[in-house]
Write a protein that holds these residues in place. Structure first.
Motif, mmCIF file in Angstrom:
data_model
loop_
_atom_site.group_PDB
_atom_site.id
_atom_site.type_symbol
_atom_site.label_atom_id
_atom_site.label_comp_id
_atom_site.label_asym_id
_atom_site.label_seq_id
_atom_site.Cartn_x
_atom_site.Cartn_y
_atom_site.Cartn_z
ATOM 1 N N TRP A 1 -3.460 -6.649 18.758
ATOM 2 C CA TRP A 1 -4.759 -6.107 19.173
ATOM 3 C C TRP A 1 -5.245 -6.757 20.465
ATOM 4 C CZ3 TRP A 1 -7.944 -2.292 18.986
ATOM 5 C CH2 TRP A 1 -9.277 -2.463 19.349
ATOM 6 N N LEU A 2 -5.056 -8.065 20.586
ATOM 7 C CA LEU A 2 -5.590 -8.786 21.748
ATOM 8 C C LEU A 2 -4.879 -8.410 23.049
ATOM 9 C CD1 LEU A 2 -6.254 -12.408 20.420
ATOM 10 C CD2 LEU A 2 -7.919 -10.613 20.922
ATOM 11 N N ARG A 3 -3.750 -7.725 22.963
ATOM 12 C CA ARG A 3 -3.077 -7.357 24.212
ATOM 13 C C ARG A 3 -3.945 -6.401 25.034
ATOM 14 N NH1 ARG A 3 -1.280 -3.495 20.757
ATOM 15 N NH2 ARG A 3 -0.826 -1.425 21.624
ATOM 16 N N HIS A 4 -4.910 -5.718 24.407
ATOM 17 C CA HIS A 4 -5.821 -4.856 25.155
ATOM 18 C C HIS A 4 -6.776 -5.661 26.027
ATOM 19 C CE1 HIS A 4 -4.266 -1.489 22.920
ATOM 20 N NE2 HIS A 4 -4.679 -1.981 21.765
ATOM 21 N N GLY A 5 -6.792 -6.978 25.822
ATOM 22 C CA GLY A 5 -7.609 -7.837 26.675
ATOM 23 C C GLY A 5 -6.839 -8.471 27.815
ATOM 24 N N LEU A 6 -5.544 -8.228 27.880
ATOM 25 C CA LEU A 6 -4.746 -8.816 28.963
ATOM 26 C C LEU A 6 -5.198 -8.347 30.347
ATOM 27 C CD1 LEU A 6 -1.156 -8.711 27.370
ATOM 28 C CD2 LEU A 6 -2.670 -10.696 27.664
ATOM 29 N N PRO A 7 -5.610 -7.087 30.534
ATOM 30 C CA PRO A 7 -6.147 -6.709 31.856
ATOM 31 C C PRO A 7 -7.366 -7.533 32.274
ATOM 32 C CG PRO A 7 -5.599 -4.745 30.597
ATOM 33 C CD PRO A 7 -5.470 -5.905 29.656
ATOM 34 N N SER A 8 -8.164 -7.954 31.318
ATOM 35 C CA SER A 8 -9.311 -8.815 31.646
ATOM 36 C C SER A 8 -8.835 -10.169 32.131
ATOM 37 C CB SER A 8 -10.212 -8.981 30.414
ATOM 38 O OG SER A 8 -10.673 -7.738 29.946
ATOM 39 N N LEU A 9 -7.795 -10.678 31.487
ATOM 40 C CA LEU A 9 -7.236 -11.964 31.906
ATOM 41 C C LEU A 9 -6.659 -11.856 33.313
ATOM 42 C CD1 LEU A 9 -7.037 -14.687 30.441
ATOM 43 C CD2 LEU A 9 -4.711 -14.072 29.766
ATOM 44 N N ALA A 10 -5.972 -10.739 33.596
ATOM 45 C CA ALA A 10 -5.415 -10.545 34.938
ATOM 46 C C ALA A 10 -6.521 -10.363 35.971
ATOM 47 C CB ALA A 10 -4.484 -9.322 34.931
ATOM 48 N N ARG A 11 -7.589 -9.687 35.598
ATOM 49 C CA ARG A 11 -8.698 -9.489 36.538
ATOM 50 C C ARG A 11 -9.334 -10.824 36.914
ATOM 51 N NH1 ARG A 11 -12.051 -4.753 36.954
ATOM 52 N NH2 ARG A 11 -13.897 -5.182 38.246
ATOM 53 N N MET A 12 -9.458 -11.728 35.956
ATOM 54 C CA MET A 12 -10.053 -13.026 36.246
ATOM 55 C C MET A 12 -9.142 -13.859 37.139
ATOM 56 S SD MET A 12 -11.569 -15.893 33.592
ATOM 57 C CE MET A 12 -9.962 -16.525 33.115
#
Length: 823
Positions: A726-737
């Motif tokens: 489920w948390l892989r949907h937050g990887l774009p947020s990590l890349a954006r930061m």
């Protein structure tokens, strides 16, 4: 696994962007030159353009020399602006002092009035030295609003005569009696100029369109007076105009003449009105500034640390007002006080320091010396119309609605009528007396009711106490309690915030007697919150708060050994953030009358549901029945994290049927095509937009998010658990930061506390982009039927932030502040 577990964050990986080390000071600092920010210059011009016609109009209304208004405006700007404790408050001749000053001039003459102004200033200096400024705020707002309304009525009635081309009388009653004769002999030229002034004054702020936004930068008061002056000059109308005698003949203060008691009462009146109006004005300016956080940023950046402005220092403000009144009186000016209209204009024009207030005073001095020929073209009827409009505006409908909501209409009405027919000091004293009487009546008024309810299990007797429980209510309380049969189950509901010793002793004695006879007693507070008895204080350390509080009780070992839990709404037993029902309830131990509940922990949910059925269900049953008939029609979709500390209805002040809520771990919105078998979020979005027709979607992140912490600590080659998938949907947020080609999301006024908070903010911005990619959302956005909002809630501060500027690339989360009072 908990959705969001606050954990200690590692050291930020990009601290150089969040906490810049201070640069070393230069070896030799040149002397700082005096600088005035451009915002202060523009604000001072705006205030000057408002102050000039109002100062002349107020001087005209008091019967003082017209130059006295200019002197007071200049002194208020220069002296009070420099010495006062509220840098953005503008002082000068105030409409609230018009009636007082007019009465003093008629009784004692102009020179003695100036002396009274000097003495009132000295009294203010003394009050400021003993630091009693906060005491003035203890006056009921209903009294202050009533005083201003009474003064406004008096001003308006008096100026009507000048508007009609006549001369006002000395009192409201005399003016009302003379009004029919004045109407019969009105001056057409004066009336026409007054009507033109009022028309421009009312119409100018309402000019629509882009041209209106440009034109409205010019103050309506200046436009109205200028328009009437130009029209009168071009038309060659013969009517009374401003007459400014030479400054050489300007009358200064003289020794006070008159009865000592009368002069002392006059000094007291001027001191009271000036001080209360100035101090309340300073508080109003603080509230106005608090709603404009961008001004705080301007202050810090535009003028440096030397001119940063915080909350008003009320004692210093009183000293500044006192000094201004001393100087104004000595120079032959009107009494000085803080003025709401000019202060509001100063803040809204973007002033960043006290320089704007002082500059406006300089402009008034220049105008008084160099613009006399222009000022003498102004018709007196135009100034009278302007002041009459100000007087009418002092009778505020907003204030009337406020005092009505707080059941203080009587105080407001008595104060207003007292000021109109008796005088300012008499009306204020009468209003204070009525407000004290009303407060004592509320304290002494207590309603006590008794009822018996029956259900399948038997009967329960209820004693309802509404209001403060003092010794005055003990006889009624005792009579009601003795109506309860022996051995009955009793619930005593105390809906008040105060219980004195006599009432406590009476209630406690009856409770002990009733439980000794085999009955049970449960004492609850507002909305069913149980009140702990001193003898059982060791069983629960909860403090009554609201029905929504998730109490954190500490259960002593003795209670645990007995298999008991402390009485806590929702059954929280020391675990921070544990969810559960939100109200306190449950039956007390049989025959004991104590507060503890002898139940196993497994019954906590049932106990909470019981509390809902008894306390909350009767209140919401009607609304829920309506929603059941009509179906749900929410106004917005609220997508947030599953963290138990986020109570969506509480932080949005919403009720049943208002929000369509979707919660998941980390408030994530999978991009279309990446759900991998889990379409729940996309289905909820489609249903909310296409079926429920919500008008807005709010995506809310929060501080201390365990999902973001887990995302930071996730190892690439770890086990593919459901949480990791489920948390892989937050990887774009990590890349954006981690990206360096775009600015970071940030909070207004401070840097993110750590990397976790930075990721929480970035995640909101990123998930909003995912949300826009959904077909139903994109279509509704194109049609203008939907709005998207980003939100960040700091749990520890109980502070909400709304996202601004995300579409421009500069994502800033700005404070959502509590609504303040108008200035």
């Amino acid at each position: 696994m908990s959705a969001c577990v606050p954990t200690r964050a590692p050291e930020p990986t990009r601290t150089e962007r969040m906490h810049q080390p201070p640069s070393p000071p230069p070896p030799s600092t040149p002397p700082r030159r005096f600088r005035i920010a451009g915002a202060d210059v523009s604000a001072s011009i705006a205030v000057f353009l408002i102050a000039l016609p109002l100062s002349l109009g107020i001087a005209l209304a008091t019967g003082a020399p017209l130059q006295a208004g200019l002197v007071a405006a200049a002194v208020g700007g220069l002296v009070a602006g420099r010495l006062g404790g509220s840098p953005l408050q503008v002082s000068g001749p105030a409409a609230g002092l018009t009636v007082v000053t007019a009465d003093l001039i008629q009784r004692y003459g102009w020179r003695t009035t100036c002396a009274i102004t000097v003495l009132a200033g000295l009294a203010q200096l003394g009050l400021g030295c003993v630091r009693v400024a906060r005491t003035a705020l203890a006056v009921s707002p209903a009294v202050v609003h009533g005083m201003l309304a009474g003064i406004g009525v008096t001003i308006a009635v008096a100026q009507v005569h000048i508007v009609l081309g006549g001369t006002p009388e000395s009192s409201v009653l005399d003016n009302l009696r003379a009004l029919p004769a004045q109407l019969a002999g009105l001056d057409p030229a004066a009336v026409s100029m007054s009507v033109l002034t009022l028309t421009l004054l009312l119409a100018w702020p309402r000019i629509p369109g882009r041209a209106g936004r440009v034109l409205r930068k010019m103050p309506a008061a200046l436009v109205a007076v200028s328009g009437a002056t130009l029209t009168a000059s071009l038309a060659g109308l013969i009517l009374p105009k401003v007459d400014l005698p030479s400054w050489r003949s300007h009358a200064l203060a003289g020794l006070p003449e008159g009865p000592a008691l009368g002069v002392a009462a006059a000094v007291l009146t001027v001191t009271l009105v000036c001080s209360v109006q100035s101090l309340l004005g300073a508080v109003a300016v603080d509230k106005l500034v608090a709603t404009r956080p961008e001004l705080l940023a301007q202050r810090a950046s535009a003028s440096g640390a030397a001119t940063r402005v915080g909350r008003s220092d009320l004692n210093r403000e009183l000293l500044g007002q006192g000094a201004a009144n001393v100087v104004s009186g000595v120079l032959g000016g009107l009494p000085v006080a803080g003025v709401a209209v000019r202060s509001s204009a100063n803040v809204q024009a973007g002033a960043v320091s006290r320089n704007s207030t002082m500059l406006h005073g300089v402009f008034v001095v220049v105008a008084a010396l160099l613009m006399v020929p222009i000022l003498e073209l102004i018709p007196l009827a135009s100034l009278a119309a302007l002041v009459m409009a100000v007087g009418i505006q002092m009778v505020s409908l907003h204030h009337i609605r406020t005092v009505t909501r707080h059941r203080e209409v009587l105080v407001y009405a008595v104060t207003t009528l007292g000021v109109v027919f008796l005088g300012v000091l008499e009306g204020v004293l009468l209003g204070v007396a009525v407000s004290v009487t009303v407060a004592l009546n509320r304290l002494a008024r207590t309603r006590i009711a008794y009822e018996e309810r029956h259900d399948e299990t038997g009967g329960v007797h209820y004693v309802h106490v509404r209001g403060q429980l003092t010794f005055l209510a003990v006889p009624r309380l005792s009579r009601t309690l003795h109506l309860v049969p022996q051995g009955a189950d009793v619930v005593v509901e105390l809906d008040g915030s105060f219980m004195d010793h006599a009432a406590y002793e009476s209630l406690h004695h009856w409770q002990s007697t009733h439980t000794a006879q085999g009955g049970t007693v449960e004492v609850t507070g507002r909305a069913g919150t149980r009140i702990a008895e001193p003898a059982d204080a060791s069983d629960c350390r909860c403090r009554p708060w609201t029905p929504w509080r998730n109490h954190q009780c500490e259960v002593p070992e003795s209670a645990q050994e007995r298999g008991e839990t402390a009485n806590a709404p929702g059954g929280a037993s020391g675990t921070a953030g544990s969810p559960g029902p939100s109200d306190s309830s449950g039956s007390s131990r049989s025959g004991s009358g104590s507060v503890g509940v002898a139940e196993p922990r497994g019954h906590q949910l049932a106990r909470g549901i019981s509390a809902f059925q008894r306390n909350t269900a009767p209140l919401v049953r009607g609304e829920l029945a309506r929603l059941a008939r009509e179906g749900q029609q929410p106004s917005q979709l609220f997508l947030t994290c599953a963290d138990s500390r986020l109570v969506t209805s509480m932080i949005t002040s919403s009720g049943p049927g208002d929000l369509f809520v979707v919660r998941n771990v980390g408030n994530l919105v999978p991009r279309p095509g990446e759900e991998s078998g889990d379409d729940s979020v996309a289905a909820a979005i489609e249903y909310a937009v296409d079926v429920l027709k919500v008008r807005s979607i709010t995506l809310c992140g929060h501080s201390g998010c365990g999902a973001m912490q887990a995302l930071l600590n996730m190892e690439p080659d770890g086990a593919r658990t459901p949480l990791r998938r489920w948390l892989r949907h937050g990887l774009p947020s990590l890349a954006r930061m981690a990206a360096t080609d775009r600015p970071w999301a940030r909070l207004a006024g401070r840097a993110p506390a750590d990397t976790v908070e930075q990721l929480c903010l970035t995640n909101v911005v990123q998930q909003l982009e995912h949300l826009r990619a959904h077909e139903s959302v994109a279509r509704a956005l194109r049609e203008g039927a939907l709005e998207l909002h980003g939100m960040y809630f700091h749990v520890g501060e109980a502070q909400a932030y709304l996202l601004t500027g995300a579409e421009d690339g500069d994502a800033v989360f700005d404070h959502v502040r509590a609504a303040g009072l108008p200035a």
